[in-house]
Design an enzyme around this catalytic site. Structure first.
Site, short mmCIF file in Angstrom:
data_model
loop_
_atom_site.label_atom_id
_atom_site.label_comp_id
_atom_site.label_asym_id
_atom_site.label_seq_id
_atom_site.Cartn_x
_atom_site.Cartn_y
_atom_site.Cartn_z
N GLU A 231 -10.96 -2.38 3.84
CA GLU A 231 -11.55 -2.16 5.17
C GLU A 231 -10.45 -1.53 6.01
O GLU A 231 -9.54 -2.23 6.47
CB GLU A 231 -11.99 -3.50 5.79
N CYS A 265 -11.19 -1.77 14.85
CA CYS A 265 -11.49 -0.67 13.93
C CYS A 265 -12.81 -0.01 14.30
O CYS A 265 -12.98 1.19 14.17
CB CYS A 265 -11.51 -1.17 12.49
P1 NAP Z 1 -1.40 -2.68 8.81
O1 NAP Z 1 -0.06 -2.33 9.33
O2 NAP Z 1 -1.92 -1.95 7.65
O3 NAP Z 1 -1.34 -4.25 8.49
C1 NAP Z 1 -2.43 -4.91 7.92
C2 NAP Z 1 -1.92 -5.91 6.90
O4 NAP Z 1 -1.35 -5.20 5.80
C3 NAP Z 1 -0.80 -6.79 7.41
O5 NAP Z 1 -0.90 -8.06 6.82
C4 NAP Z 1 0.46 -6.09 6.94
O6 NAP Z 1 1.56 -6.94 6.83
C5 NAP Z 1 0.00 -5.60 5.59
N1 NAP Z 1 0.71 -4.44 5.09
C6 NAP Z 1 1.21 -3.41 5.77
N2 NAP Z 1 1.75 -2.51 4.92
C7 NAP Z 1 1.57 -2.99 3.66
C8 NAP Z 1 1.89 -2.53 2.37
N3 NAP Z 1 2.51 -1.38 2.17
N4 NAP Z 1 1.55 -3.28 1.31
C9 NAP Z 1 0.91 -4.46 1.48
N5 NAP Z 1 0.58 -4.95 2.70
C10 NAP Z 1 0.89 -4.22 3.77
O7 NAP Z 1 -2.50 -2.54 9.91
P2 NAP Z 1 -2.45 -3.04 11.42
O8 NAP Z 1 -1.70 -2.06 12.23
O9 NAP Z 1 -2.01 -4.45 11.48
O10 NAP Z 1 -4.00 -3.02 11.78
C11 NAP Z 1 -4.59 -1.95 12.37
C12 NAP Z 1 -5.40 -1.13 11.40
O11 NAP Z 1 -6.35 -1.95 10.73
C13 NAP Z 1 -6.21 -0.07 12.11
O12 NAP Z 1 -6.17 1.11 11.40
C14 NAP Z 1 -7.60 -0.67 12.13
O13 NAP Z 1 -8.61 0.27 12.29
C15 NAP Z 1 -7.63 -1.35 10.81
N6 NAP Z 1 -8.70 -2.38 10.77
C16 NAP Z 1 -9.79 -2.16 9.98
C17 NAP Z 1 -10.83 -3.06 9.97
C18 NAP Z 1 -12.06 -2.86 9.12
O14 NAP Z 1 -12.81 -3.80 8.94
N7 NAP Z 1 -12.30 -1.67 8.59
C19 NAP Z 1 -10.76 -4.20 10.76
C20 NAP Z 1 -9.62 -4.38 11.55
C21 NAP Z 1 -8.60 -3.46 11.55
P3 NAP Z 1 2.76 -6.89 7.92
O15 NAP Z 1 2.18 -7.32 9.21
O16 NAP Z 1 3.74 -7.86 7.37
O17 NAP Z 1 3.26 -5.48 7.95
#
Ligand code: NAP
Length: 457
Positions: A231, A265
């Protein structure tokens, strides 16, 4: 990124945590794995009792966990409390419906030369959930409630800035009655995720978050041939046509854009308006955006709190600055306020062109971009122009136009005369780079099941 609670309204570090050691992670994986062998044999009724008890506790503790969420990631306290209540509702939904969603499906025994044939949904095993901070409870619950009801066990790697909410949730499920090991929080950094994904005892993963994180988890799981659900981000269009109720559309547009301080999102991010009503809609929309109160998320009068992280605010500023430098017009907001905390004002930008980053990229903050289009064809073209395909919204009272949007908006969901919302009762997910797989409804619970075909001669 340090694992810590840092209050985004003040910038103050409230509490820090050490990342779990390799040995601690191994211990938790082993506990999850051994627990699964007994847990998978529990009945739907037992699981439902534990989930309902967890929901009751959550309702009773909505203020407490609401305060935690607001302190960790800055959403308004009223929306944090509402999120806790929504989670309790989602838990009860799966407690009530899991058995019917996972009932055996009959096969045509005669056609396959069997005396009996059917398909059975069985749990997969230990699933890793990598989750974002923006809805720190709801994102997890919409995985955990169906997964646990299906007989899976979960490991949670939550975002590093919401460790206390993560720990609260695993403790809640334990207090609700789930056996130890059914749902555990791993306080680990993203660099520790690969080892968990490659562990043979972990059989699948779900990630909600950004595209780079999704790509990394999916690549590792692809290499390991393990099922994933992703997601990811979105840049949802919100199309307004001449027959729309403009007052209502402008009112909902504001909520759709600034919900969760603009960090959802499925927030509407691009407002695509037919030229005949563009000026009238823009005037209403900008006036309402200007009226919003930005400030202390614990204050009941606050509409928009701070962004969750300092980096998040810098990312938003970069996208706005890039557009302004290339000739975009700022209709309101656009400049960060003085003072502590990572606040950013509700902002509306017009005159966006294709060479601006904002045209294609997701803006994860309270910034709306406005597009003027000549007709429905151009509206759909602009709506579908990004690499995302999560939610979409179209406002029109014309039945033919409604049909056209439903048919031609390339997205996981389309809402006509309303804003995109996630409901336990409806499937949720995206296409293109917004990800794949579905959460919620009967579709969500079947994602982490082995659909076993049974043939009896
Ligand atoms: P993010 O940086 O990708 O972080 C999300 C999760 O992934 C965190 O637990 C993060 O851990 C982990 N993570 C980051 N890089 C990783 C990697 N290389 N390998 C494994 N895990 C990793 O995203 P965010 O900035 O927190 O959230 C915002 C994004 O999420 C936006 O793009 C939003 O649209 C999207 N989102 C999508 C949905 C949906 O249902 N489609 C819902 C909500 C949000 P750390 O915090 O330790 O880095």
């Amino acid at each position: 990124m340090a694992i810590a609670t840092i209050n985004p309204a003040t910038g103050e570090t409230v509490k820090t945590f050490d990342a779990a050691s390799t040995a601690e992670v191994q211990q938790k994986i082993e506990l999850a794995h051994s627990r699964w062998h007994s847990y998978r044999k529990t009945s739907f009724a037992e699981r439902a009792d534990w989930l309902r008890a967890s929901a009751d506790l959550l309702d009773a503790e909505a203020d407490e966990v609401g305060r935690l969420m607001t302190t960790e990631m800055g959403k308004t306290f009223k929306s944090a409390r509402a999120e806790a209540q929504k989670c309790a509702k989602g838990m009860r939904y799966y407690a009530d419906h899991a058995e019917e969603f996972l009932a055996d499906e009959p096969g045509d025994a005669d056609a396959v030369g069997a005396s009996k044939a059917w398909m059975r949904y069985q749990p997969l095993g230990v699933v890793l959930a990598v989750m974002p901070w923006n809805f720190p409870l709801w994102q997890v619950v919409r995985f955990a409630a169906p997964a646990l009801m299906a007989g899976n066990v979960g490991l949670l790697k939550h975002a590093s800035n919401v460790p206390q909410t993560a720990l609260y949730l695993s403790d809640l499920l334990l207090r609700g009655g789930f056996p130890e090991g059914c749902f555990q929080t791993l306080l680990i950094s993203s660099s520790q995720v690969e080892a968990v994904l490659r562990d043979h005892r972990v059989v699948a993963a779900t990630l909600t978050g950004s595209e780079p994180a999704g790509r990394s988890v999916a690549a590792i799981c692809g290499d390991e041939v393990k099922h994933t659900v992703l997601e990811l981000g979105g840049s949802d269009p919100f199309v307004v046509m001449p027959s729309a109720d403009l007052d209502k559309a402008a009112e909902v547009a504001v909520t759709a854009r600034v919900q969760n301080n603009g960090q959802s999102c499925i927030a509407a991010k691009r407002f695509i308006v037919h030229t005949d009503v563009y000026d009238a809609f823009a005037e209403r929309f900008v006036a309402r955006m200007k009226e919003l109160t930005v400030g202390d998320p614990f204050d009941d009068d606050t509409d928009v709190g701070p962004l969750a992280t300092e980096q998040g605010r810098e990312d938003v500023e970069e996208l706005v600055d890039d557009a302004v430098k290339a000739g975009a017009t700022v209709l309101c907001g656009g400049t960060r306020p003085e003072g502590p905390g990572w606040f950013y004002p509700p902002t509306v930008i017009s005159d966006i062109t294709k060479d601006m980053r904002m045209y294609l990229e997701e803006v994860f903050g309270p910034v709306a971009s406005l597009y003027r289009v000549a007709d429905i064809d151009e509206a759909i073209e602009v709506a579908n122009a990004t690499t995302f395909g999560l939610g979409s919204n179209a406002w029109t009272d014309d039945a033919d136009e409604q049909d056209r949007f439903i048919a031609d908006l390339y997205a996981g969901q389309v809402f006509i005369n309303g804003m995109t919302v996630s409901y336990p009762e409806l499937a949720f997910g995206g296409v293109k780079r917004s990800g794949y797989g579905r959460e919620l409804s009967g579709h969500g619970i079947r994602e982490f099941c082995n659909l076993k075909t049974v043939w009896v001669g």
